[in-house]
Motif scaffolding. Structure first.
Motif, PDB file in Angstrom:
ATOM      1  N   GLU A   1       0.438  -1.373  -0.216  1.00 49.29           N
ATOM      2  CA  GLU A   1       0.112   0.056   0.311  1.00 49.29           C
ATOM      3  C   GLU A   1       0.404   1.150  -0.306  1.00 49.29           C
ATOM      4  OE1 GLU A   1      -3.900   1.650   2.171  1.00 49.29           O
ATOM      5  OE2 GLU A   1      -2.329   0.176   3.901  1.00 49.29           O
ATOM      6  N   LEU A   2       2.198   1.239   0.494  1.00 45.54           N
ATOM      7  CA  LEU A   2       2.528   2.648   1.178  1.00 45.54           C
ATOM      8  C   LEU A   2       3.269   3.002  -0.418  1.00 45.54           C
ATOM      9  CD1 LEU A   2       4.554   4.933   2.086  1.00 45.54           C
ATOM     10  CD2 LEU A   2       6.541   2.940   2.553  1.00 45.54           C
ATOM     11  N   VAL A   3       3.973   1.712  -1.527  1.00 40.74           N
ATOM     12  CA  VAL A   3       4.736   1.971  -2.709  1.00 40.74           C
ATOM     13  C   VAL A   3       3.650   2.036  -3.183  1.00 40.74           C
ATOM     14  CG1 VAL A   3       5.515   0.419  -4.706  1.00 40.74           C
ATOM     15  CG2 VAL A   3       6.401  -0.249  -2.616  1.00 40.74           C
ATOM     16  N   VAL A   4       2.378   1.722  -3.702  1.00 38.39           N
ATOM     17  CA  VAL A   4       1.220   1.699  -4.392  1.00 38.39           C
ATOM     18  C   VAL A   4       1.212   3.124  -4.212  1.00 38.39           C
ATOM     19  CG1 VAL A   4      -0.941   2.417  -4.869  1.00 38.39           C
ATOM     20  CG2 VAL A   4      -0.238  -0.327  -4.680  1.00 38.39           C
ATOM     21  N   LYS A   5       0.601   3.989  -2.401  1.00 41.17           N
ATOM     22  CA  LYS A   5       0.532   5.272  -2.501  1.00 41.17           C
ATOM     23  C   LYS A   5       1.944   6.597  -3.130  1.00 41.17           C
ATOM     24  CE  LYS A   5      -2.750   5.220   1.401  1.00 41.17           C
ATOM     25  NZ  LYS A   5      -3.165   5.305   2.583  1.00 41.17           N
ATOM     26  N   PHE A   6       3.350   5.946  -2.953  1.00 39.76           N
ATOM     27  CA  PHE A   6       3.977   6.808  -3.637  1.00 39.76           C
ATOM     28  C   PHE A   6       4.665   7.009  -5.102  1.00 39.76           C
ATOM     29  CE2 PHE A   6       8.267   6.522  -4.792  1.00 39.76           C
ATOM     30  CZ  PHE A   6       8.945   7.456  -5.059  1.00 39.76           C
ATOM     31  N   LEU A   7       4.077   5.763  -5.833  1.00 38.66           N
ATOM     32  CA  LEU A   7       4.055   6.479  -7.096  1.00 38.66           C
ATOM     33  C   LEU A   7       2.917   6.256  -7.940  1.00 38.66           C
ATOM     34  CD1 LEU A   7       4.904   2.109  -7.692  1.00 38.66           C
ATOM     35  CD2 LEU A   7       7.019   4.184  -8.294  1.00 38.66           C
ATOM     36  N   LYS A   8       1.335   6.677  -7.062  1.00 34.46           N
ATOM     37  CA  LYS A   8       0.266   7.447  -7.574  1.00 34.46           C
ATOM     38  C   LYS A   8       0.983   9.139  -7.566  1.00 34.46           C
ATOM     39  CE  LYS A   8      -2.868   4.345  -7.426  1.00 34.46           C
ATOM     40  NZ  LYS A   8      -4.464   3.688  -6.756  1.00 34.46           N
ATOM     41  N   ARG A   9       1.190   8.734  -6.065  1.00 34.73           N
ATOM     42  CA  ARG A   9       1.519  10.836  -5.412  1.00 34.73           C
ATOM     43  C   ARG A   9       2.622  11.542  -6.430  1.00 34.73           C
ATOM     44  NH1 ARG A   9       2.054  13.224  -0.653  1.00 34.73           N
ATOM     45  NH2 ARG A   9       0.219  11.849   0.078  1.00 34.73           N
ATOM     46  N   TYR A  10       3.810  10.577  -6.779  1.00 30.27           N
ATOM     47  CA  TYR A  10       5.276  11.286  -7.566  1.00 30.27           C
ATOM     48  C   TYR A  10       4.550  11.233  -8.976  1.00 30.27           C
ATOM     49  CZ  TYR A  10       9.982  11.268  -9.018  1.00 30.27           C
ATOM     50  OH  TYR A  10      11.125  11.567  -9.210  1.00 30.27           O
ATOM     51  N   TYR A  11       4.087  10.663  -9.716  1.00 31.69           N
ATOM     52  CA  TYR A  11       3.966  10.413 -10.828  1.00 31.69           C
ATOM     53  C   TYR A  11       2.691  11.410 -10.923  1.00 31.69           C
ATOM     54  CZ  TYR A  11       8.137   8.025 -12.386  1.00 31.69           C
ATOM     55  OH  TYR A  11       9.211   8.066 -12.173  1.00 31.69           O
ATOM     56  N   SER A  12       1.479  12.055  -9.922  1.00 28.78           N
ATOM     57  CA  SER A  12       1.394  11.850 -10.415  1.00 28.78           C
ATOM     58  C   SER A  12       0.725  13.193 -11.502  1.00 28.78           C
ATOM     59  CB  SER A  12      -0.248  12.696  -9.184  1.00 28.78           C
ATOM     60  OG  SER A  12       0.515  14.017  -8.324  1.00 28.78           O
ATOM     61  N   VAL A  13       1.685  14.459 -11.838  1.00 34.98           N
ATOM     62  CA  VAL A  13       2.165  14.902 -12.180  1.00 34.98           C
ATOM     63  C   VAL A  13       1.965  14.882 -13.956  1.00 34.98           C
ATOM     64  CG1 VAL A  13       3.621  16.398 -10.743  1.00 34.98           C
ATOM     65  CG2 VAL A  13       4.867  15.180 -12.392  1.00 34.98           C
ATOM     66  N   LEU A  14       2.458  13.840 -14.393  1.00 31.70           N
ATOM     67  CA  LEU A  14       2.310  13.475 -15.689  1.00 31.70           C
ATOM     68  C   LEU A  14       0.588  12.804 -16.164  1.00 31.70           C
ATOM     69  CD1 LEU A  14       5.404  11.074 -16.513  1.00 31.70           C
ATOM     70  CD2 LEU A  14       4.550  14.163 -16.332  1.00 31.70           C
ATOM     71  N   SER A  15       0.072  13.302 -16.937  1.00 30.75           N
ATOM     72  CA  SER A  15      -0.893  12.964 -17.383  1.00 30.75           C
ATOM     73  C   SER A  15      -1.607  12.307 -18.100  1.00 30.75           C
ATOM     74  CB  SER A  15      -2.182  14.216 -17.396  1.00 30.75           C
ATOM     75  OG  SER A  15      -1.460  14.559 -19.086  1.00 30.75           O
ATOM     76  N   ASN A  16      -0.005  11.790 -18.789  1.00 30.26           N
ATOM     77  CA  ASN A  16      -0.080  10.436 -19.703  1.00 30.26           C
ATOM     78  C   ASN A  16       0.724   9.201 -19.669  1.00 30.26           C
ATOM     79  OD1 ASN A  16      -0.959   9.085 -22.184  1.00 30.26           O
ATOM     80  ND2 ASN A  16       0.312  10.236 -23.356  1.00 30.26           N
ATOM     81  N   LYS A  17      -0.256   8.552 -18.909  1.00 30.62           N
ATOM     82  CA  LYS A  17       0.655   7.087 -17.989  1.00 30.62           C
ATOM     83  C   LYS A  17       0.565   6.264 -19.359  1.00 30.62           C
ATOM     84  CE  LYS A  17       0.953   8.740 -13.505  1.00 30.62           C
ATOM     85  NZ  LYS A  17      -0.410   9.375 -13.853  1.00 30.62           N
TER      86      LYS A  17
END
Length: 223
Positions: free
Chosen positions: A185-201
């Protein structure tokens, strides 16, 4: 050697840092000069340089997520051999992060980093600067205590073009050497937060996240 934080593109040291980045990284990995204005002014991001005899000889960018109590090292640049720049930056960064976490009423849990895997991809030159060689960097980060998260890692291209970037491992430096796994859950939360600035994943990134969400923990392995 001095450790200086840069908070404005008007700072003369920033011009020197940006030139160093252009020497070390491929063009597509270097954010345009003017686009640095907001990141430098963001209180949640630190961009710091090592200054030796008036020149920027190293740099590091990192951030701390107060709610997750984890940090992320965005990049570290060692511009010259023989000056102890890597150790200097690592020590100063950790001192700053420990103080940052303490001000948040916590003891830092650890720090993420993406690390190139030259055993899979061998074309990274980094301006011919030997301390930046991926084999050297990987071994140094292993010595520092970083461990590899045990899952196939992809990240979205910073060009925001929807491409999946491979050839890296997501790693973590636990402050407690006895930590050998992370909550998924920590890894998922981190990755979603870190890459939130990129709209086109890319689709591969979403599939990676979905796979992580089915797990309870992610093992930490040696690198």
């Amino acid at each position: 050697m001095e450790y200086r934080r840069i908070t404005s593109i008007e700072d003369p040291l920033f011009k020197k840092m940006h030139e160093l980045m252009q020497e070390v990284f491929p063009p597509e990995e270097v954010l345009a000069f003017d686009l640095w204005k907001e990141p430098l002014e963001d209180p949640g991001i630190r961009v710091c340089v090592a200054v030796h005899e008036g020149n920027v000889v190293g740099a590091t960018e990192y951030r701390y997520y107060e709610d997750l109590n984890v940090a992320m090292t965005d990049f570290t640049i060692i511009g010259q051999p023989g000056l102890g720049i890597g150790r200097f930056l690592a020590q100063k960064r950790l001192e700053d992060l420990n103080a940052w976490a303490a001000a948040n009423g916590k003891q830092l849990f650890g720090m993420f980093a993406e690390i190139y895997d030259p055993y899979r991809v061998e074309h990274y030159e980094f301006g011919g600067i030997k301390p930046m060689d991926p084999y050297v960097r990987r071994e140094v980060l292993s010595h520092l205590g970083y461990k590899r998260l045990d899952f196939p890692y992809v990240h979205p291209s910073w060009n925001n073009d929807g491409e999946a970037v491979t050839g890296l491992d997501l790693c973590f430096l636990p402050m407690d050497d006895n930590v050998n796994e992370l909550p998924a859950e920590l890894v998922v939360k981190f990755l979603k937060r870190y890459y939130s600035v990129l709209s086109n994943k890319p689709k591969a990134w979403y599939e990676m996240i979905e796979n992580l969400e089915t797990k309870n923990t992610v093992p930490l392995l040696s690198i």
